[in-house]
Design a protein around this motif. Sequence first.
Motif, mmCIF file in Angstrom:
data_model
loop_
_atom_site.group_PDB
_atom_site.id
_atom_site.type_symbol
_atom_site.label_atom_id
_atom_site.label_comp_id
_atom_site.label_asym_id
_atom_site.label_seq_id
_atom_site.Cartn_x
_atom_site.Cartn_y
_atom_site.Cartn_z
ATOM 1 N N ARG A 1 34.210 47.985 41.810
ATOM 2 C CA ARG A 1 33.045 47.353 42.421
ATOM 3 C C ARG A 1 33.192 45.840 42.498
ATOM 4 O O ARG A 1 32.296 45.160 42.947
ATOM 5 C CB ARG A 1 31.782 47.710 41.630
ATOM 6 N N SER A 2 34.335 45.317 42.058
ATOM 7 C CA SER A 2 34.538 43.878 42.169
ATOM 8 C C SER A 2 35.925 43.594 42.732
ATOM 9 O O SER A 2 36.871 44.357 42.494
ATOM 10 C CB SER A 2 34.377 43.185 40.810
ATOM 11 N N PHE B 1 46.913 41.602 53.091
ATOM 12 C CA PHE B 1 45.953 40.618 53.595
ATOM 13 C C PHE B 1 44.587 41.277 53.813
ATOM 14 O O PHE B 1 43.556 40.771 53.354
ATOM 15 C CB PHE B 1 46.467 40.010 54.901
ATOM 16 N N LEU B 2 44.578 42.420 54.509
ATOM 17 C CA LEU B 2 43.313 43.114 54.772
ATOM 18 C C LEU B 2 42.655 43.590 53.477
ATOM 19 O O LEU B 2 41.430 43.555 53.352
ATOM 20 C CB LEU B 2 43.541 44.294 55.720
ATOM 21 N N LEU B 3 43.460 44.036 52.529
ATOM 22 C CA LEU B 3 42.925 44.454 51.235
ATOM 23 C C LEU B 3 42.155 43.306 50.590
ATOM 24 O O LEU B 3 41.019 43.477 50.133
ATOM 25 C CB LEU B 3 44.057 44.924 50.316
ATOM 26 N N THR B 4 42.740 42.136 50.557
ATOM 27 C CA THR B 4 42.099 40.972 49.944
ATOM 28 C C THR B 4 40.824 40.583 50.689
ATOM 29 O O THR B 4 39.774 40.365 50.079
ATOM 30 C CB THR B 4 43.076 39.785 49.908
ATOM 31 N N VAL B 5 40.899 40.521 52.014
ATOM 32 C CA VAL B 5 39.734 40.121 52.816
ATOM 33 C C VAL B 5 38.611 41.142 52.700
ATOM 34 O O VAL B 5 37.453 40.788 52.444
ATOM 35 C CB VAL B 5 40.138 39.928 54.301
ATOM 36 N N MET B 6 38.928 42.409 52.860
ATOM 37 C CA MET B 6 37.883 43.440 52.840
ATOM 38 C C MET B 6 37.292 43.611 51.436
ATOM 39 O O MET B 6 36.104 43.856 51.292
ATOM 40 C CB MET B 6 38.435 44.766 53.365
ATOM 41 N N ALA B 7 38.107 43.465 50.412
ATOM 42 C CA ALA B 7 37.578 43.525 49.047
ATOM 43 C C ALA B 7 36.610 42.369 48.825
ATOM 44 O O ALA B 7 35.559 42.531 48.205
ATOM 45 C CB ALA B 7 38.716 43.485 48.035
ATOM 46 N N GLY B 8 36.958 41.198 49.358
ATOM 47 C CA GLY B 8 36.064 40.038 49.261
ATOM 48 C C GLY B 8 34.761 40.286 50.004
ATOM 49 O O GLY B 8 33.682 39.917 49.543
ATOM 50 N N LEU C 1 31.053 40.375 48.469
ATOM 51 C CA LEU C 1 29.991 39.553 49.049
ATOM 52 C C LEU C 1 28.756 40.393 49.334
ATOM 53 O O LEU C 1 27.628 39.986 49.032
ATOM 54 C CB LEU C 1 30.479 38.880 50.339
ATOM 55 N N GLU C 2 28.945 41.579 49.891
ATOM 56 C CA GLU C 2 27.816 42.462 50.188
ATOM 57 C C GLU C 2 27.050 42.814 48.913
ATOM 58 O O GLU C 2 25.824 42.758 48.869
ATOM 59 C CB GLU C 2 28.319 43.730 50.876
#
Length: 187
Positions: A70-71, A108-115, A119-120
């Motif tokens: 969850r983080s 890259f997508l893993l890092t961005v989407m996890a962020g 945020l949500e």
Amino acid sequence: MIVGYARVSTKDQNLDRQIDMLVDYGVDIRNIYKEKMTGTNIERHELNRMIDELKADDVVVIADLTRVSRSTKDLLMIVDKIKEKGAKIKSIKDTWLDTTSENPYNDFLLTVMAGMSQLERDLISARTKEGLTSAKARGREGGRPNKRNEKAEIVKTLYNQGHKITEIVKATNLSRSTIYRIINNDT
């Protein structure tokens, strides 16, 4: 080998939907690690056992990203542990989470989407806190109504009329200690 990981946050929740998705994907039911524990706790026995048992070229399949963590920080740490074992991870719902290919965009997508996911969750938490503050400013309190406050007058009236404590307990469904606190005006 393909292994699956399924998690729900509480013991009352059901793992069936995730297990069905994993089996439909091709994961043998015997290779699915199941857990009923919050994703905010990184000390999850089954997740840790799965990671410990991983071998090079194994693929961990999950129903979606939120089942692993969850983080953002914990997700990236878990993915790194899986990679250190020489294994890969793939999400059924979050198609961008797929380290089974050597595509540099996946990390890259893993890092961005996890962020974005973090945020949500943070925005939901902030809105909830703002709503509680707003409600409190209007005199509304959250949580379950206080039975003691609701029944204090009844308790005092019955006591003043000479009723025994056991009779007041039966009439109000309050505990003896609560009744004594009301009678003695303790908070």
